[in-house]
Every structure is written in C-alpha cells, then in structure tokens.
Design a protein around this motif. Structure first.
Motif, PDB file in Angstrom:
ATOM      1  N   ALA A  87      36.548  36.004  33.806  1.00 32.83           N
ATOM      2  CA  ALA A  87      35.633  35.979  34.951  1.00 32.83           C
ATOM      3  C   ALA A  87      35.367  37.387  35.467  1.00 32.83           C
ATOM      4  O   ALA A  87      34.244  37.715  35.873  1.00 32.83           O
ATOM      5  CB  ALA A  87      36.203  35.106  36.064  1.00 32.83           C
ATOM      6  N   ALA A  94      31.699  39.281  35.504  1.00 37.40           N
ATOM      7  CA  ALA A  94      31.131  39.835  36.736  1.00 37.40           C
ATOM      8  C   ALA A  94      30.629  41.260  36.552  1.00 37.40           C
ATOM      9  O   ALA A  94      30.051  41.839  37.478  1.00 37.40           O
ATOM     10  CB  ALA A  94      32.174  39.790  37.852  1.00 37.40           C
ATOM     11  N   ARG A 113      32.417  44.019  36.009  1.00 38.95           N
ATOM     12  CA  ARG A 113      33.230  45.011  36.718  1.00 38.95           C
ATOM     13  C   ARG A 113      34.045  45.907  35.788  1.00 38.95           C
ATOM     14  O   ARG A 113      34.682  46.846  36.246  1.00 38.95           O
ATOM     15  CB  ARG A 113      34.186  44.299  37.674  1.00 38.95           C
ATOM     16  CG  ARG A 113      33.508  43.383  38.656  1.00 38.95           C
ATOM     17  CD  ARG A 113      32.668  44.169  39.678  1.00 38.95           C
ATOM     18  NE  ARG A 113      31.867  43.285  40.490  1.00 38.95           N
ATOM     19  CZ  ARG A 113      32.340  42.502  41.444  1.00 38.95           C
ATOM     20  NH1 ARG A 113      33.633  42.495  41.707  1.00 38.95           N
ATOM     21  NH2 ARG A 113      31.536  41.739  42.130  1.00 38.95           N
ATOM     22  N   ASP A 130      40.689  36.776  40.942  1.00 40.92           N
ATOM     23  CA  ASP A 130      39.582  36.222  41.726  1.00 40.92           C
ATOM     24  C   ASP A 130      39.338  37.066  42.973  1.00 40.92           C
ATOM     25  O   ASP A 130      38.180  37.320  43.360  1.00 40.92           O
ATOM     26  CB  ASP A 130      39.884  34.778  42.126  1.00 40.92           C
ATOM     27  CG  ASP A 130      39.827  33.811  40.953  1.00 40.92           C
ATOM     28  OD1 ASP A 130      39.333  34.202  39.880  1.00 40.92           O
ATOM     29  OD2 ASP A 130      40.282  32.664  41.118  1.00 40.92           O
ATOM     30  N   ILE A 140      37.537  40.249  42.084  1.00 40.31           N
ATOM     31  CA  ILE A 140      36.097  40.013  41.911  1.00 40.31           C
ATOM     32  C   ILE A 140      35.404  40.034  43.278  1.00 40.31           C
ATOM     33  O   ILE A 140      34.360  40.668  43.460  1.00 40.31           O
ATOM     34  CB  ILE A 140      35.855  38.681  41.183  1.00 40.31           C
ATOM     35  CG1 ILE A 140      36.390  38.744  39.750  1.00 40.31           C
ATOM     36  CG2 ILE A 140      34.361  38.334  41.182  1.00 40.31           C
ATOM     37  CD1 ILE A 140      36.389  37.413  39.033  1.00 40.31           C
ATOM     38  N   ARG A 141      35.988  39.360  44.250  1.00 43.65           N
ATOM     39  CA  ARG A 141      35.411  39.354  45.595  1.00 43.65           C
ATOM     40  C   ARG A 141      35.438  40.752  46.212  1.00 43.65           C
ATOM     41  O   ARG A 141      34.524  41.138  46.945  1.00 43.65           O
ATOM     42  CB  ARG A 141      36.164  38.369  46.494  1.00 43.65           C
ATOM     43  CG  ARG A 141      36.015  36.913  46.104  1.00 43.65           C
ATOM     44  CD  ARG A 141      36.556  35.983  47.178  1.00 43.65           C
ATOM     45  NE  ARG A 141      38.004  36.110  47.357  1.00 43.65           N
ATOM     46  CZ  ARG A 141      38.907  35.403  46.701  1.00 43.65           C
ATOM     47  NH1 ARG A 141      38.512  34.512  45.773  1.00 43.65           N
ATOM     48  NH2 ARG A 141      40.200  35.552  46.941  1.00 43.65           N
ATOM     49  N   LYS A 182      34.545  48.279  40.651  1.00 41.79           N
ATOM     50  CA  LYS A 182      33.815  48.246  39.378  1.00 41.79           C
ATOM     51  C   LYS A 182      34.227  49.428  38.515  1.00 41.79           C
ATOM     52  O   LYS A 182      35.044  50.253  38.916  1.00 41.79           O
ATOM     53  CB  LYS A 182      32.306  48.259  39.626  1.00 41.79           C
ATOM     54  CG  LYS A 182      31.794  49.458  40.393  1.00 41.79           C
ATOM     55  CD  LYS A 182      30.309  49.325  40.659  1.00 41.79           C
ATOM     56  CE  LYS A 182      29.739  50.548  41.382  1.00 41.79           C
ATOM     57  NZ  LYS A 182      30.336  50.747  42.718  1.00 41.79           N
TER      58      LYS A 182
END
Length: 231
Positions: free
Chosen positions: A65, A69, A71, A39, A42-43, A47
C-alpha cells in the motif's frame, strides 16, 4: 533509564518521519509486518523514501500500500517478486521505482553490522554473479569474498508481540524475523505491539530486543492479512 516513549496512536508514533528517509520495515511476507505503522506513514505523507525489507510488498496492504501511494523511491530487499507482488511489479516495469537486490543473509548481516558498529565485512555470497559488480573482491584462504557495507536506517518500523512500558520487546514465533536486527540498525526505532505491560511482567529470558534500542511504542489491535491468489 529507558528512552522509549509509549504513544497513544500509530499516527503519533510515525510523526516526524522526513521525506527522503531510509526506513527499515520488518516482516517476512505478512509475518511480523507492522501494518498499522505503515498505514499511519501513508497518512503522514513522507515521500521519496528508501525502504529496506525482506520483500517488496504483498497484495495491496502493508508495504504494498505504501508503494501504491507513490511514496517510495527505492527498495532494498531479497525477494522483490512473488505471486502477490503485483504492486511492485507494475511500478518497476514502468520505471517508477528503483531496486537493489540483497541476498537474504547479507541483508540481515549488513543491518547487524550497522547495529554492532562494524565498518564493513567480507562475505562469499554473490561472488561471480551480477550482484558482485562494483564491489571490492578479496581472496582469503583460497576463497573469494566481497566487501559488504552496513545498512543503516533513519527509522525502523517493526512489529512485536509484547512490550513493557520501558520498551523491552518480546516477539511471537516467526513474526520475530528481521525485527531484532532492524531495531539495532536504526537511529529511531518505532514498534507496534499487541499489548503493553508493566515492568516485571516479561520474563527477562524471553526479551529479545532490550529497551535501549527502542524509541517509540504503540499498542494496536492485532490483525492478520491473507492474500488470495495473484493477479
């Protein structure tokens, strides 16, 4: 002396992960998945990642997730498809992600080889299958083998149960899975744990990953996910 750093947040733990990195992600399905670190990644925004893991994500959380996103450029894994892999399935069918299937034993051994400094090894798995395409084949004592090369990571994100402030790790049952080999195979190993304790609190016989392989540790609140059915 340990080189492990105890950081105060998952965001601090993943700071500095660069675009294009190869990231080893622990977990066997949901067991041992480093949810908080993913998580935070992701923040953080890195990428074009190459992800090495047993699965290609479950449900909509964790690794799934990260895929959702946008990435991840490529996944190396043993089980890309199961009932709850709808995120990966959709991306793959749309041509938005690359896949390299690696038999599970080979996946573990190729990372172990990286950690042990082994340049390459011969293995009989996948002989005579499409996975053998382009690989050197050799016959040894009447049996055919394929030459396999180590899998090294720029980073490893793994989950453990306990760490001491030196960075020694104890895992909980099946959540241990790929964590130990990934810790040895990455340039930078980042670990989330349920609790950090003082040196001497861990039974030395229970320590699986010594602190020499650990760079950053963050304590997080234990949480568990289940996936209800398939889409």
């Amino acid at each position: 002396m340990s080189r492990a750093e105890i950081v105060d947040s998952a965001d601090a733990a993943v700071a500095g992960i660069e675009d294009g990195s190869t990231v080893l992600v622990g977990g066997f399905g949901m067991a041992g998945m480093p949810f908080d670190l993913i998580d935070a990644l992701i923040r953080q925004g890195a990428k074009d990642l190459t992800i090495v893991s047993n699965n290609a994500g479950n449900g909509d959380v964790g690794l799934a997730a990260l895929l959702a996103a946008g990435r991840v450029r490529k996944v190396l894994c043993s089980f890309p498809r199961q009932a709850d892999s709808w995120v990966f399935d959709g991306l793959y069918r749309e041509g938005k992600i690359e896949l390299e299937v690696v038999p599970q034993g080979n996946l573990a051994e190729r990372m172990r080889a990286a950690g042990a400094g082994i340049g390459a090894f011969y293995c009989p798995t996948a002989v005579g299958t499409p996975l053998a395409e382009g690989k050197e084949e050799r016959e040894i004592d009447g049996r055919k083998y394929l030459l396999e090369y180590p899998i090294r990571g720029d980073y490893a994100l793994i989950g453990a149960h306990l760490a001491d402030t030196l960075g020694n790790l104890v895992y909980r049952k099946t959540a241990r899975n790929f964590g130990p080999v990934m810790a040895t195979a990455a340039t930078t190993t980042i670990v989330q744990v349920d609790e950090v304790v003082e040196p001497g609190r861990l039974d030395p016989e229970a320590v699986v990953t010594p602190s020499i392989y650990v760079d950053r540790v963050v304590q997080v609140r234990a949480r568990h996910y289940t996936v209800q059915g398939a889409r």
